[in-house]
Scaffold this active site. Structure first.
Site, short mmCIF file in Angstrom:
data_model
loop_
_atom_site.label_atom_id
_atom_site.label_comp_id
_atom_site.label_asym_id
_atom_site.label_seq_id
_atom_site.Cartn_x
_atom_site.Cartn_y
_atom_site.Cartn_z
N TYR A 138 -15.73 19.67 -14.09
CA TYR A 138 -16.12 18.27 -13.99
C TYR A 138 -17.21 18.11 -12.92
CZ TYR A 138 -15.70 13.21 -13.61
OH TYR A 138 -15.97 11.87 -13.59
N ASP A 149 -6.97 21.57 -11.91
CA ASP A 149 -7.25 20.28 -12.53
C ASP A 149 -6.70 20.34 -13.95
OD1 ASP A 149 -8.39 18.10 -13.93
OD2 ASP A 149 -10.10 18.02 -12.55
N ARG A 177 0.84 -1.21 0.00
CA ARG A 177 0.00 0.00 0.00
C ARG A 177 0.87 1.26 0.00
NH1 ARG A 177 -2.17 1.09 4.47
NH2 ARG A 177 -2.90 -1.01 4.92
N LYS A 193 -7.57 9.93 -18.94
CA LYS A 193 -7.92 10.56 -20.21
C LYS A 193 -6.70 10.61 -21.14
CE LYS A 193 -11.70 11.13 -17.82
NZ LYS A 193 -12.01 12.34 -17.09
C1 LIG Z 1 -12.53 12.44 -15.74
C2 LIG Z 1 -12.19 13.63 -14.95
C3 LIG Z 1 -11.98 13.56 -13.57
C4 LIG Z 1 -12.16 12.27 -12.80
O1 LIG Z 1 -11.20 11.33 -13.16
P1 LIG Z 1 -11.45 9.73 -12.97
O2 LIG Z 1 -10.13 9.16 -13.39
O3 LIG Z 1 -12.60 9.36 -13.84
O4 LIG Z 1 -11.76 9.52 -11.53
C5 LIG Z 1 -11.63 14.71 -12.91
N1 LIG Z 1 -11.49 15.89 -13.54
C6 LIG Z 1 -11.70 16.01 -14.86
C7 LIG Z 1 -11.55 17.34 -15.53
C8 LIG Z 1 -12.06 14.89 -15.60
O5 LIG Z 1 -12.29 15.02 -16.92
#
Ligand SMILES: *Cc1c(COP(=O)(O)O)cnc(C)c1O
Length: 390
Positions: free
Chosen positions: A118, A186, A66, A211
């Site tokens: 998001y 972000d 972990r 992504k």
């Molecule tokens: C998809 C996304 C998230 C969340 O990410 P996950 O890997 O699906 O938990 C957070 N911020 C943005 C801008 C996103 O597009």
């Protein structure tokens, strides 16, 4: 962009800088090449590591999976190099974002979140932080921002998902820092090759690596990156306590995918430029957002703070039926959520509860041949324009 001696001394870390993006990603986080060893060591699949029976656990030596993972550390070194900070990876983007929110915010604190970012970040904060005594204020990505007096944390998302709105990170960070407000960005949509928020004045980067960063639609990943070692240690301790680590196979796959980030983003961005131009001139399209369109409200700020533009384009058709016809008529745009992958996908965001028009589509351009994609989307738009909305 290669340093003057790039040809002679090999492309090792600590060599002549600055290298171009392709050079940086192909080497990011890799150990020095060793005869007989792979460039990227395979995933270390271990939940436990042998202990010295005399000393027991020793700081700096792996003991339990972990907190400890050699495979994860290599990936974190790679992303940390690209973001310009110390990186911690997580099972998903939401694990990373929730870690930031829970380690920084205490009862009585105020946080400013994007009203148009998001959706789950906002929903999660309202559901889990508000009842714990945290005041949540929302601000649109493009501004105006409220006074930061008394604000503990501001989370920016630029470009925002799904609207592709852009905010001036350096300007907002300067205003926030005047009041001692911590600034997080972000960086999911841009990736660290698209922009480096820490260099623009942010204190923390959070992101989903699910992504474009990893880009093969085969894993979920999140990360944080920061320069303040105390903040990093608090987030590391939260991660160890809550356990939201990525698995070793996913961490290894993510690291392998990083090597092609420059190539993937280049094609995705070129495809987005061509598709955005097509959309902007098509009668089926009510509006289109892409920070590279000369007419886009975000184009000036984006050009200043971004090193490259995303492969995502957001546009609006007449309504739900038009979008359905668009997908029916297209062979290359697959209906799917998420974005940043190799394959072109489209997502009608209202179906997920986003507060956007019924006909709004977030289109994620893949790495297909540009002319094929443009021809396919033109055909699909021609079909969509003929659909009567009921
Ligand atoms: C998809 C996304 C998230 C969340 O990410 P996950 O890997 O699906 O938990 C957070 N911020 C943005 C801008 C996103 O597009």
């Amino acid at each position: 962009m290669s340093g003057p001696d790039a040809g002679g001394s090999g492309l090792v870390a600590g060599g002549p800088e600055p290298y171009g993006d392709g050079t940086r990603v192909v080497r990011a986080g890799l150990p020095e090449p060793e005869p007989g060893q792979p460039f990227l060591p395979g995933p270390v699949l271990a939940s436990i590591f042998a202990l010295d029976p005399d000393t027991g656990p020793v700081p700096g030596r792996d003991s339990y999976g972990r907190p400890d993972s050699p495979t994860r550390r290599l990936l974190e070194a790679a992303i940390g190099e690209l973001e310009g900070g110390e990186c911690l990876t997580f099972a998903t983007g939401m694990a990373a974002i929730s870690t930031l929110l829970f380690t920084v915010l205490r009862p009585g604190d105020t946080v400013v979140l994007p009203s148009d970012g998001y959706y789950l970040t906002r929903a999660f904060a309202q559901q889990e932080l508000a009842p714990r005594g945290v005041t949540i204020r929302l601000a649109p990505t493009a501004g105006p921002y409220p006074s930061f007096a008394g604000v503990r944390l501001v989370l920016l998302e630029s470009p925002s998902n799904p609207g592709l709105e852009v905010c001036d990170i350096a300007q907002v960070a300067a205003a926030a820092h005047e009041h001692g407000t911590l600034v997080a960005v972000d960086n999911t949509t841009a990736t660290p090759l698209g922009q480096t928020p820490l260099a623009l004045g942010a204190d923390v980067v959070v992101a989903s690596g699910t992504k474009a960063l990893t880009g093969h639609s085969d894993l979920l990943l999140g990360y944080v990156a920061a320069r303040d070692p105390q903040l990093v240690e608090r987030m590391r301790s939260w991660r160890t306590g809550t356990g939201g680590i990525p698995g070793n196979v996913d961490a290894w796959l993510a690291h392998r995918s990083l090597a092609t980030l420059d190539l993937r983003l280049a094609r995705q961005s070129a495809n987005a430029a061509a598709v955005a131009a097509l959309l902007a001139g098509h009668p089926a399209v009510r509006s289109v957002r892409w920070p590279g369109l000369p007419t886009d409200p975000s184009t000036v700020v984006a050009a200043r703070q971004m090193r490259r533009l995303p492969g995502v384009v957001t546009f609006e058709l007449a309504g739900r039926a038009a979008v359905a016809e668009f997908f029916r008529a297209s062979r290359l745009v697959t209906a799917a959520t998420s974005f940043g992958g190799l394959h072109t996908t489209g997502d009608r965001r209202a179906q997920w509860g986003d507060d956007v028009p019924e006909g709004l589509v977030r289109l994620s351009c893949g790495i297909e041949t540009t002319a094929d994609l443009v021809a396919d989307i033109a055909r699909a738009l021609d079909a969509a324009v003929r659909v009567p909305e009921s």
